[in-house]
Motif scaffolding. Structure first.
Motif, PDB file in Angstrom:
ATOM      1  N   ALA A   1       0.836  -1.208   0.000  1.00 35.43           N
ATOM      2  CA  ALA A   1       0.000   0.000   0.000  1.00 35.43           C
ATOM      3  C   ALA A   1       0.867   1.252   0.000  1.00 35.43           C
ATOM      4  O   ALA A   1       1.945   1.267   0.603  1.00 35.43           O
ATOM      5  CB  ALA A   1      -0.915   0.005   1.222  1.00 35.43           C
ATOM      6  N   PRO A   2       0.402   2.298  -0.671  1.00 40.30           N
ATOM      7  CA  PRO A   2       1.148   3.562  -0.642  1.00 40.30           C
ATOM      8  C   PRO A   2       0.967   4.253   0.702  1.00 40.30           C
ATOM      9  O   PRO A   2      -0.020   4.023   1.407  1.00 40.30           O
ATOM     10  CB  PRO A   2       0.479   4.371  -1.757  1.00 40.30           C
ATOM     11  N   LYS A   3       1.894   5.103   1.054  1.00 35.98           N
ATOM     12  CA  LYS A   3       1.729   5.924   2.253  1.00 35.98           C
ATOM     13  C   LYS A   3       0.549   6.870   2.038  1.00 35.98           C
ATOM     14  O   LYS A   3       0.294   7.311   0.918  1.00 35.98           O
ATOM     15  CB  LYS A   3       3.007   6.710   2.537  1.00 35.98           C
ATOM     16  N   SER A   4      -0.162   7.195   3.101  1.00 38.84           N
ATOM     17  CA  SER A   4      -1.345   8.056   2.980  1.00 38.84           C
ATOM     18  C   SER A   4      -0.968   9.425   2.422  1.00 38.84           C
ATOM     19  O   SER A   4      -1.777  10.067   1.743  1.00 38.84           O
ATOM     20  CB  SER A   4      -2.039   8.212   4.333  1.00 38.84           C
ATOM     21  N   THR A   5       0.277   9.855   2.670  1.00 40.92           N
ATOM     22  CA  THR A   5       0.704  11.154   2.143  1.00 40.92           C
ATOM     23  C   THR A   5       0.720  11.154   0.614  1.00 40.92           C
ATOM     24  O   THR A   5       0.388  12.152  -0.023  1.00 40.92           O
ATOM     25  CB  THR A   5       2.102  11.529   2.668  1.00 40.92           C
ATOM     26  N   LEU A   6       1.093   9.996   0.010  1.00 36.50           N
ATOM     27  CA  LEU A   6       1.100   9.894  -1.451  1.00 36.50           C
ATOM     28  C   LEU A   6      -0.322   9.890  -2.010  1.00 36.50           C
ATOM     29  O   LEU A   6      -0.605  10.518  -3.026  1.00 36.50           O
ATOM     30  CB  LEU A   6       1.820   8.621  -1.895  1.00 36.50           C
ATOM     31  N   VAL A   7      -1.214   9.168  -1.334  1.00 32.37           N
ATOM     32  CA  VAL A   7      -2.619   9.149  -1.751  1.00 32.37           C
ATOM     33  C   VAL A   7      -3.201  10.552  -1.678  1.00 32.37           C
ATOM     34  O   VAL A   7      -3.870  11.021  -2.606  1.00 32.37           O
ATOM     35  CB  VAL A   7      -3.439   8.185  -0.859  1.00 32.37           C
ATOM     36  N   ASN A   8      -2.922  11.246  -0.570  1.00 32.04           N
ATOM     37  CA  ASN A   8      -3.442  12.608  -0.392  1.00 32.04           C
ATOM     38  C   ASN A   8      -2.862  13.559  -1.434  1.00 32.04           C
ATOM     39  O   ASN A   8      -3.565  14.436  -1.949  1.00 32.04           O
ATOM     40  CB  ASN A   8      -3.128  13.111   1.015  1.00 32.04           C
ATOM     41  N   GLU A   9      -1.571  13.378  -1.736  1.00 33.43           N
ATOM     42  CA  GLU A   9      -0.924  14.236  -2.728  1.00 33.43           C
ATOM     43  C   GLU A   9      -1.567  14.044  -4.098  1.00 33.43           C
ATOM     44  O   GLU A   9      -1.806  15.016  -4.833  1.00 33.43           O
ATOM     45  CB  GLU A   9       0.571  13.891  -2.788  1.00 33.43           C
ATOM     46  N   TYR A  10      -1.857  12.803  -4.439  1.00 35.30           N
ATOM     47  CA  TYR A  10      -2.495  12.509  -5.723  1.00 35.30           C
ATOM     48  C   TYR A  10      -3.880  13.144  -5.788  1.00 35.30           C
ATOM     49  O   TYR A  10      -4.231  13.802  -6.784  1.00 35.30           O
ATOM     50  CB  TYR A  10      -2.607  10.994  -5.905  1.00 35.30           C
ATOM     51  N   ILE A  11      -4.666  12.973  -4.723  1.00 34.38           N
ATOM     52  CA  ILE A  11      -6.021  13.549  -4.698  1.00 34.38           C
ATOM     53  C   ILE A  11      -5.962  15.066  -4.711  1.00 34.38           C
ATOM     54  O   ILE A  11      -6.776  15.725  -5.380  1.00 34.38           O
ATOM     55  CB  ILE A  11      -6.784  13.046  -3.452  1.00 34.38           C
ATOM     56  N   HIS A  12      -4.995  15.643  -4.022  1.00 38.70           N
ATOM     57  CA  HIS A  12      -4.852  17.104  -4.016  1.00 38.70           C
ATOM     58  C   HIS A  12      -4.620  17.619  -5.427  1.00 38.70           C
ATOM     59  O   HIS A  12      -5.155  18.655  -5.836  1.00 38.70           O
ATOM     60  CB  HIS A  12      -3.710  17.520  -3.088  1.00 38.70           C
ATOM     61  N   GLY A  13      -3.820  16.858  -6.193  1.00 36.63           N
ATOM     62  CA  GLY A  13      -3.592  17.231  -7.584  1.00 36.63           C
ATOM     63  C   GLY A  13      -4.886  17.193  -8.389  1.00 36.63           C
ATOM     64  O   GLY A  13      -5.132  18.060  -9.236  1.00 36.63           O
ATOM     65  N   LEU A  14      -5.727  16.184  -8.130  1.00 38.37           N
ATOM     66  CA  LEU A  14      -7.028  16.113  -8.815  1.00 38.37           C
ATOM     67  C   LEU A  14      -7.887  17.324  -8.464  1.00 38.37           C
ATOM     68  O   LEU A  14      -8.507  17.940  -9.346  1.00 38.37           O
ATOM     69  CB  LEU A  14      -7.773  14.832  -8.418  1.00 38.37           C
ATOM     70  N   ILE A  15      -7.934  17.648  -7.181  1.00 39.59           N
ATOM     71  CA  ILE A  15      -8.767  18.767  -6.712  1.00 39.59           C
ATOM     72  C   ILE A  15      -8.335  20.076  -7.366  1.00 39.59           C
ATOM     73  O   ILE A  15      -9.168  20.908  -7.741  1.00 39.59           O
ATOM     74  CB  ILE A  15      -8.680  18.900  -5.174  1.00 39.59           C
ATOM     75  N   LEU A  16      -7.018  20.248  -7.540  1.00 39.71           N
ATOM     76  CA  LEU A  16      -6.474  21.475  -8.154  1.00 39.71           C
ATOM     77  C   LEU A  16      -6.494  21.410  -9.675  1.00 39.71           C
ATOM     78  O   LEU A  16      -6.137  22.384 -10.337  1.00 39.71           O
ATOM     79  CB  LEU A  16      -5.028  21.697  -7.688  1.00 39.71           C
ATOM     80  N   ARG A  17      -6.906  20.251 -10.218  1.00 38.10           N
ATOM     81  CA  ARG A  17      -6.814  19.989 -11.662  1.00 38.10           C
ATOM     82  C   ARG A  17      -5.371  20.166 -12.144  1.00 38.10           C
ATOM     83  O   ARG A  17      -5.114  20.672 -13.240  1.00 38.10           O
ATOM     84  CB  ARG A  17      -7.762  20.905 -12.452  1.00 38.10           C
ATOM     85  N   ASP A  18      -4.465  19.730 -11.282  1.00 40.58           N
ATOM     86  CA  ASP A  18      -3.028  19.848 -11.555  1.00 40.58           C
ATOM     87  C   ASP A  18      -2.501  18.442 -11.868  1.00 40.58           C
ATOM     88  O   ASP A  18      -2.102  17.692 -10.974  1.00 40.58           O
ATOM     89  CB  ASP A  18      -2.312  20.439 -10.338  1.00 40.58           C
ATOM     90  N   ALA A  19      -2.506  18.074 -13.137  1.00 39.63           N
ATOM     91  CA  ALA A  19      -2.113  16.724 -13.539  1.00 39.63           C
ATOM     92  C   ALA A  19      -0.675  16.415 -13.132  1.00 39.63           C
ATOM     93  O   ALA A  19      -0.369  15.292 -12.709  1.00 39.63           O
ATOM     94  CB  ALA A  19      -2.291  16.561 -15.048  1.00 39.63           C
ATOM     95  N   GLU A  20       0.206  17.396 -13.269  1.00 43.04           N
ATOM     96  CA  GLU A  20       1.612  17.155 -12.959  1.00 43.04           C
ATOM     97  C   GLU A  20       1.803  16.760 -11.500  1.00 43.04           C
ATOM     98  O   GLU A  20       2.588  15.858 -11.182  1.00 43.04           O
ATOM     99  CB  GLU A  20       2.446  18.408 -13.268  1.00 43.04           C
ATOM    100  N   LYS A  21       1.061  17.409 -10.601  1.00 40.27           N
ATOM    101  CA  LYS A  21       1.160  17.088  -9.171  1.00 40.27           C
ATOM    102  C   LYS A  21       0.735  15.638  -8.918  1.00 40.27           C
ATOM    103  O   LYS A  21       1.405  14.892  -8.196  1.00 40.27           O
ATOM    104  CB  LYS A  21       0.281  18.044  -8.372  1.00 40.27           C
TER     105      LYS A  21
END
Length: 345
Positions: free
Chosen positions: A223-243
């Protein structure tokens, strides 16, 4: 730790211990009380949902002694000769019980000729014989077999049911396990009691003490660390594909299980939706989270871009179903990031 596997150790021993299959148990118990027991049952459901356990319990509730319960794995005993041996044996009387029960697991694996040879006996068995067939793939079963049975469909247990099972078993084993860690084990179990307890077993075997850390669970499950999951979702929320794509790349480098990564993304995203649109559930959700994850969910619940919506979750589910076996493991997560950011071609 006992040498007995956790799944065997905590396999339900009577109907009261069967979890998540009330619709099956209530009917079987009713049939027993009324004395209206059928001659053939078909238990349908994905792996690890309790089909064999319920078959064994039902057999015991019928008053069958162990020597009058016969189990056959049709995956490895699927020929005509195997079935002929079975059909010849049904005519002998039980050793010490009213009934003889035959439990045939993975019955869809019977060859066509074996299935045909079984039909007559299945339709008109001796009065002292009851068949309980089990399958994970009913579509492969001939309709002639299905129509001769009472069919019961076993549900996949929800993550909340599996999580509670993990916590209960850990407690019985004298293990300290946080709710968030139990959630990861439950999600990785993918709707199977057996697989979930198998993963918990690996975690307990890996750990050097009686306190299971999130890091130990992540290492064992991939499983990924929760920080990586959160970082990925944060990128979705910002519509920031690179993030989001950077989070995927970090997960890939850490040899994370990408299918589990996407499941955790969907699970966390759903929690964000509930925190935002079902405030009465907020405390229940946040009680199982670390402080940093609470802050993260509260933050994304306030987003204004319209990404935190049910339509996004539907998109996630569609991509998960379409690309869950992608030959490039990171592909589903990459497609999702590009789609949500509106940067796909």
């Amino acid at each position: 730790m006992s040498e007995i596997s956790l799944y065997r150790k905590y396999r339900p021993k009577d109907f009261s211990e069967v979890v998540g299959q009330d619709h099956v148990v209530s009917v079987l118990e009713g049939a027993l009380k009324k004395g209206a027991v059928g001659h053939a049952y078909l238990f349908v459901g994905t792996r690890g949902t309790g089909k064999t356990s319920v078959a064994r319990i039902f057999s015991r509730e019928l008053g069958c002694a162990p020597e009058d319960i016969y189990e056959l794995d049709a995956a490895s005993n699927n020929g005509v000769d195997d079935i002929r041996e079975l059909t010849e044996g049904v005519h002998s009387l039980p050793f010490s019980s009213k009934y003889k029960v035959y439990i045939l697991d993975e019955v869809h694996m019977l060859s066509k000729s074996a299935a045909n040879a079984f039909l007559k006996t299945l339709e008109e068995p001796p009065k002292h014989v009851i068949f309980i067939l089990a399958t994970t793939d009913p579509e492969k079963l001939p309709e002639t077999i299905v129509s001769r049975c009472q069919v019961f469909t076993f549900k996949k247990p929800s993550e909340s049911i599996l999580k509670q099972q993990v916590l209960d078993v850990a407690k019985k084993e004298g293990i300290t396990l946080e709710a968030q860690g139990a959630e990861i084990v439950a999600i990785a179990g993918d709707g199977s009691f057996r697989d979930t307890l198998g993963i918990l077993q690996k975690v307990l075997n890996y750990s050097t003490d009686k306190k299971i850390s999130a890091d130990e669970i992540e290492r064992v499950t991939g499983a990924p660390k929760s920080t990586l999951v959160n970082e990925y979702i944060h990128g979705l929320i910002l519509r920031d594909a690179e993030k989001s794509l950077k989070a995927v790349a970090s997960a890939r480098d850490a040899q994370v299980d990408m299918k589990l990564f996407l499941k955790l993304v969907m699970y966390t995203f759903r929690q964000g939706l509930l925190v935002r649109f079902a405030p009465t559930m907020k405390k229940e959700i946040e009680d199982a989270l670390s402080e940093s994850d609470k802050i993260f969910l509260e933050g994304i619940a306030k987003e204004k871009e319209g990404v935190l919506a049910s339509k996004t979750l539907v998109t996630m589910l569609r991509i998960y179903e379409e690309f869950s076996d992608a030959f490039i493991p990171t592909l589903p997560l990459e497609i999702l990031a590009l789609k949500i950011s509106n940067r796909e071609e």
